[in-house]
Write a protein that holds these residues in place. Structure first.
Motif, PDB file in Angstrom:
ATOM      1  N   SER A  54       0.836  -1.207   0.000  1.00 26.93           N
ATOM      2  CA  SER A  54       0.000   0.000   0.000  1.00 26.93           C
ATOM      3  C   SER A  54       0.867   1.251   0.000  1.00 26.93           C
ATOM      4  CB  SER A  54      -0.942   0.006   1.203  1.00 26.93           C
ATOM      5  OG  SER A  54      -0.209   0.012   2.428  1.00 26.93           O
ATOM      6  N   GLY A  55       2.055   1.157   0.606  1.00 28.73           N
ATOM      7  CA  GLY A  55       2.962   2.296   0.644  1.00 28.73           C
ATOM      8  C   GLY A  55       3.433   2.721  -0.730  1.00 28.73           C
ATOM      9  N   ILE A  56       3.484   1.769  -1.661  1.00 28.28           N
ATOM     10  CA  ILE A  56       3.875   2.121  -3.034  1.00 28.28           C
ATOM     11  C   ILE A  56       2.648   2.311  -3.932  1.00 28.28           C
ATOM     12  CG2 ILE A  56       6.136   1.027  -2.884  1.00 28.28           C
ATOM     13  CD1 ILE A  56       5.054  -1.391  -4.309  1.00 28.28           C
ATOM     14  N   GLY A  57       1.489   2.439  -3.279  1.00 27.03           N
ATOM     15  CA  GLY A  57       0.273   2.788  -4.016  1.00 27.03           C
ATOM     16  C   GLY A  57      -0.418   1.650  -4.712  1.00 27.03           C
ATOM     17  N   LEU A  58      -0.191   0.405  -4.276  1.00 30.73           N
ATOM     18  CA  LEU A  58      -0.750  -0.746  -4.969  1.00 30.73           C
ATOM     19  C   LEU A  58      -1.828  -1.468  -4.162  1.00 30.73           C
ATOM     20  CD1 LEU A  58       2.446  -2.185  -6.681  1.00 30.73           C
ATOM     21  CD2 LEU A  58       0.625  -0.808  -7.685  1.00 30.73           C
ATOM     22  N   VAL A  59      -2.480  -0.733  -3.260  1.00 27.62           N
ATOM     23  CA  VAL A  59      -3.639  -1.246  -2.535  1.00 27.62           C
ATOM     24  C   VAL A  59      -4.711  -0.156  -2.551  1.00 27.62           C
ATOM     25  CG1 VAL A  59      -4.555  -2.120  -0.350  1.00 27.62           C
ATOM     26  CG2 VAL A  59      -2.217  -2.696  -1.029  1.00 27.62           C
ATOM     27  N   GLN A  60      -5.928  -0.542  -2.880  1.00 27.21           N
ATOM     28  CA  GLN A  60      -7.032   0.423  -2.874  1.00 27.21           C
ATOM     29  C   GLN A  60      -7.115   1.081  -1.496  1.00 27.21           C
ATOM     30  OE1 GLN A  60     -10.830  -1.282  -3.878  1.00 27.21           O
ATOM     31  NE2 GLN A  60     -11.971   0.507  -3.176  1.00 27.21           N
ATOM     32  N   ASP A  61      -7.144   2.393  -1.487  1.00 29.81           N
ATOM     33  CA  ASP A  61      -7.098   3.123  -0.220  1.00 29.81           C
ATOM     34  C   ASP A  61      -8.476   3.146   0.433  1.00 29.81           C
ATOM     35  OD1 ASP A  61      -5.596   4.380   1.695  1.00 29.81           O
ATOM     36  OD2 ASP A  61      -5.900   6.391   0.874  1.00 29.81           O
ATOM     37  N   ASP A  62      -8.860   1.995   0.984  1.00 31.58           N
ATOM     38  CA  ASP A  62     -10.163   1.839   1.625  1.00 31.58           C
ATOM     39  C   ASP A  62      -9.948   1.574   3.114  1.00 31.58           C
ATOM     40  OD1 ASP A  62     -13.151   1.287   1.497  1.00 31.58           O
ATOM     41  OD2 ASP A  62     -12.407  -0.604   2.333  1.00 31.58           O
ATOM     42  N   PRO A  63     -10.229   2.536   3.973  1.00 32.71           N
ATOM     43  CA  PRO A  63      -9.929   2.373   5.403  1.00 32.71           C
ATOM     44  C   PRO A  63     -10.726   1.266   6.089  1.00 32.71           C
ATOM     45  CG  PRO A  63     -11.192   4.393   5.012  1.00 32.71           C
ATOM     46  CD  PRO A  63     -10.796   3.862   3.682  1.00 32.71           C
ATOM     47  N   ILE A  64     -11.942   0.991   5.626  1.00 28.08           N
ATOM     48  CA  ILE A  64     -12.763  -0.027   6.293  1.00 28.08           C
ATOM     49  C   ILE A  64     -12.162  -1.422   6.104  1.00 28.08           C
ATOM     50  CG2 ILE A  64     -15.034  -1.113   6.363  1.00 28.08           C
ATOM     51  CD1 ILE A  64     -16.246   1.547   5.523  1.00 28.08           C
ATOM     52  N   SER A  65     -11.821  -1.753   4.863  1.00 25.29           N
ATOM     53  CA  SER A  65     -11.208  -3.069   4.627  1.00 25.29           C
ATOM     54  C   SER A  65      -9.857  -3.170   5.309  1.00 25.29           C
ATOM     55  CB  SER A  65     -11.066  -3.316   3.126  1.00 25.29           C
ATOM     56  OG  SER A  65     -10.231  -2.347   2.521  1.00 25.29           O
ATOM     57  N   ALA A  66      -9.113  -2.069   5.322  1.00 24.59           N
ATOM     58  CA  ALA A  66      -7.811  -2.071   5.987  1.00 24.59           C
ATOM     59  C   ALA A  66      -7.973  -2.302   7.483  1.00 24.59           C
ATOM     60  CB  ALA A  66      -7.090  -0.757   5.728  1.00 24.59           C
ATOM     61  N   ALA A  67      -8.985  -1.663   8.074  1.00 21.45           N
ATOM     62  CA  ALA A  67      -9.230  -1.836   9.506  1.00 21.45           C
ATOM     63  C   ALA A  67      -9.641  -3.274   9.813  1.00 21.45           C
ATOM     64  CB  ALA A  67     -10.308  -0.858   9.970  1.00 21.45           C
ATOM     65  N   ALA A  68     -10.507  -3.849   8.979  1.00 28.55           N
ATOM     66  CA  ALA A  68     -10.939  -5.234   9.192  1.00 28.55           C
ATOM     67  C   ALA A  68      -9.758  -6.189   9.081  1.00 28.55           C
ATOM     68  CB  ALA A  68     -12.018  -5.600   8.173  1.00 28.55           C
ATOM     69  N   PHE A  69      -8.939  -6.011   8.048  1.00 27.84           N
ATOM     70  CA  PHE A  69      -7.764  -6.867   7.870  1.00 27.84           C
ATOM     71  C   PHE A  69      -6.812  -6.732   9.052  1.00 27.84           C
ATOM     72  CE2 PHE A  69      -3.282  -6.702   6.611  1.00 27.84           C
ATOM     73  CZ  PHE A  69      -3.071  -8.039   6.284  1.00 27.84           C
TER      74      PHE A  69
END
Length: 736
Positions: A54-69
């Motif tokens: 995600s730091g290199i911009g290759l993960v959709q910037d979705d906070p909800i899925s990130a929080a769940a993961f």
């Protein structure tokens, strides 16, 4: 950056939980087992990967899925580091005086829950609407996964490591499925397994591997599955209570489960018995509705070529003779054919076949709501012997199947979708244009400015009888566009060959310039086309049509050069398939129409057969003749007066009742299209004639390809896996 921040916080929390677990163990004079650190490290590695990706911009910037993961993986890591305490509580729960005094049943329940999350980890990245799946197919997929995971659990004596690894592998397959669908609009098929090295060769070419929010959800489900497998492993009986008898029982139970799955997938006909079928005109829908594993297994079972009913070698040979005799009495006896044959015998023309990568005319989609009229020179070229729509058996990818149809006269409709003959079948004795021209005294050359190993071409072209194969190393220093060798560079190579060799030649040019993906942004400003689709700009569409404009200009350059030559030249030019995105516009703009017509719009390109001289028996008045790729080679030989094989004579004859056929459907003599699933005519005479011709075609093709049906699979595989595209620096993922 939300995903990066959230996962970094989770990574820190996981590290702190490890530190607290170590301190607590020291205070209680306990020792944390190494396995606790291994399990915890696995979950932290997942977090670290997402943080970096995600730091290199290759993960959709979705906070909800990130929080769940992050929440799931942090909890799993913390539980792993505190493995001793977790095991004590779990054992208390299942001991004789506990709330559920059935440790074996508890283990099985945990493995069933792990299996459920594994299915979600497999499906959610690409097929997140699980509710759309057929319930029985979902249950079947769960049953398959549960049997394998639970079987592995018992075979390895109730340890959780192997089931957890299997859960992770299935999730990674789900991620791969997501990327394949993203790039090709097609699911992973069994035939793709025979072309892994080709996939690796182009994997870094213009593709951006961005994980979606649903990929993160899927990874969270996979983590839960791994954690539940670990918990089931914690319920393994203590060493002092184990016996040789329990070891044997565990082994037998595990083998029975795994063996049951093996028997199920090999003995049960998914297509006919379970009605799990890959609909060739909507393979994605088949995978979405039926699930990845059931659909994939059904496809794997169909890789074996279908043997026609009541097939025999003698009957097939007799049928071939009948069709050849019919040709000799009709199309082979016309004045035009006789004149063309006499001219060909007097002087053999050079024949150049250009299969242009992803060349198609998107103006068929209501001019893309942007007044787009398609490739201008191609559509205006005059003096063609024949031209028209070309119905293919590939969409968004699968180039090799289109060239297989053209070179051999065989149809993928008789082999099924998800099959790549170049990588699966033994084609050494298969009739093809290269060997036919070689037998006529031609010098034969295949060229493709990429790896010779792609699609096993290095072996197939040799088997087909090509004298030489020019691959990427033969185009050193050639002009490139987006890092790929241009069409014009291949045409210059052909012109050079014509200058150096005055013998009649058959040259088969498989171009590379227009290969997907189309989000590179590497088209020079002066070559860019900017369509406004309903007032909006789409970068992928614009990059694609810009490439088609370049192909059109290169074709004009090539034709102009050939017109100046003092030798007879025939050009066959056609596209192998459409790009991956027109399905969106097809469904959006073409509603309430016949399903066969709707689908066939996606499975068509265009072709021309052109000559720089007056071909006897042909007015060269741009005769419009729609056909499918499998007929193109035979029609070429018919038009230029070249001798036809009995099989080609049969193909010319078959076209009277069956003008076109591909994996999606077929056309009858009244120019009406039907889906491939149609098997009854209901009194329609032209449809019945087409069905009969289709049946005869299947028999003839099986005979010419497989004979008695024995020893049909290839023994000649690619000599080396391709680590990267030759136009890239090794290890890079971006086109220069």
């Amino acid at each position: 950056m939300f995903v990066t921040i959230i996962t970094c916080i989770g990574l820190v929390c996981s590290a702190l939980s490890a530190a607290f677990a170590i301190r607590s163990a020291r205070q209680n004079e306990q020792r944390i087992p190494k396995t606790a650190f291994v399990w915890g490290a696995v979950f932290m590695l997942l977090q670290a990967f997402i943080a970096v990706w995600s730091g290199i911009g290759l993960v959709q910037d979705d906070p909800i899925s990130a929080a769940a993961f992050t929440l799931v993986t942090t909890a799993c890591a913390a539980a792993s580091f505190n493995r001793v305490a977790v095991r004590e509580r779990l054992l208390k729960f299942v001991e004789a005086e506990g709330r559920f005094p059935h440790p074996l049943a508890a283990s099985v329940i945990l493995m069933l829950l792990a299996s459920a999350f594994t299915v979600l980890g497999l499906e959610v990245p690409s097929n997140y609407n699980i509710a759309w799946m057929y319930p029985l197919c979902l249950l079947l997929e769960f049953g398959l996964v549960a049997a394998v995971l639970t079987g592995a659990y018992f075979i390895f004596q109730r340890r959780g490591g192997v089931p957890a690894a299997l859960a992770l592998v299935l999730h990674l397959i789900g991620i791969a499925e997501y990327f394949v669908i993203t790039f090709k609009s097609m699911p992973i098929s069994p035939g793709d397994l025979t072309a892994l090295s080709t996939a690796a060769a182009v994997a870094g070419t213009g593709y951006t591997y961005t994980l979606s929010a649903f990929c993160l959800y899927g990874m969270a489900f996979a983590a839960l599955s791994m954690m539940l497998s670990q918990l089931a492993g914690l319920l393994r009986p203590a060493r002092e209570t184990r016996s040789r008898r329990s070891l044997v029982i565990n082994l037998l139970v595990g083998l029975a489960l795994i063996g049951g799955v093996a028997a199920h997938v090999t003995l049960l006909d998914y297509y006919h018995t379970l009605n799990i079928q890959i609909y060739t005109w909507r393979p994605l829908e088949s995978y979405y509705r039926q699930g990845f594993l059931p659909a994939f297994i059904s496809g794997a079972q169909t890789i074996k070529p279908p043997r026609p009913d009541d097939y025999s070698v003698d009957d097939a040979k007799e049928l071939l003779d009948e069709y050849a005799a019919a040709y000799d009495e009709t199309a082979g006896a016309t004045e035009d054919r006789t004149a063309a044959a006499a001219q060909f015998h007097e002087e053999k023309p050079t024949v150049i076949a250009v299969m242009n990568e992803t060349f198609s005319d998107l103006s068929i989609y209501q001019q893309m709501h942007a007044d787009y009229t398609g490739p201008k020179f191609f559509k205006s070229l005059r003096n063609c012997l024949s031209r028209g729509k070309l119905y293919v058996s590939a969409y968004g990818g699968g180039t090799a199947n289109t060239e297989f149809e053209f070179l051999t006269g065989n149809s993928m409709a008789n082999l099924g979708s998800g099959v790549y003959p170049y990588t699966i079948y033994d084609l050494m004795e298969t009739e093809n244009l290269a060997q036919q021209f070689k037998d006529l005294g031609y010098d034969t050359t295949a060229m493709h400015p990429n790896h010779a190993t792609n699609w096993n071409r290095e072996n197939v072209y040799q088997d087909f009888g090509f004298d030489q194969f020019l691959a990427i190393e033969d185009f050193e220093g050639a002009d490139t566009l987006r890092g790929m060798v241009t069409d014009q560079a291949t045409y210059d190579k052909i012109l050079e060959m014509l200058e150096e060799n005055k013998n009649p030649q058959f040259i088969f040019d498989v171009t590379m310039q227009n290969h997907s993906g189309y989000d590179t942004g590497l088209i020079p400003q002066e070559k860019r086309v900017d369509l406004r689709i309903d007032g909006m700009s789409n970068s992928e569409v614009n990059e694609y049509v810009s490439l088609i404009e370049e192909s059109d200009r290169a074709l004009e350059y090539f034709i102009n050069k050939l017109e100046q030559l003092d030798r007879k030249v025939i050009v066959v030019f056609f596209g192998d398939h459409q790009p991956f995105f027109p399905s969106t516009y097809n469904d959006l703009w073409f509603t309430d129409e016949d399903e066969a017509i709707h689908q066939e719009r996606l499975w068509q390109t265009n072709y021309i057969i052109w000559a720089n001289y007056d071909v006897a028996g042909n007015t060269q008045a741009n005769q419009n003749d729609e056909m499918s790729t499998n007929y193109l080679g035979a029609e070429l030989m018919q038009l230029i007066g070249a001798p036809l094989t009995d099989y080609q004579k049969a193909l010319v004859t078959l076209r009277d009742a069956l003008p076109a056929i591909n994996t999606t459907g077929f056309e009858d003599s009244e120019k009406l299209w039907y889906l491939a699933s149609v098997e009854e005519s209901d009194g329609n005479e032209s449809l019945q004639a087409a069905l009969d011709a289709r049946s005869d075609y299947a028999t003839l093709q099986y005979y010419t390809m497989f004979g008695d049906g024995k020893d049909i699979y290839t023994k000649r595989y690619q000599s080396a896996a391709n680590e990267t595209d030759p136009n890239l620096d090794p290890g890079t993922t971006k086109i220069k």
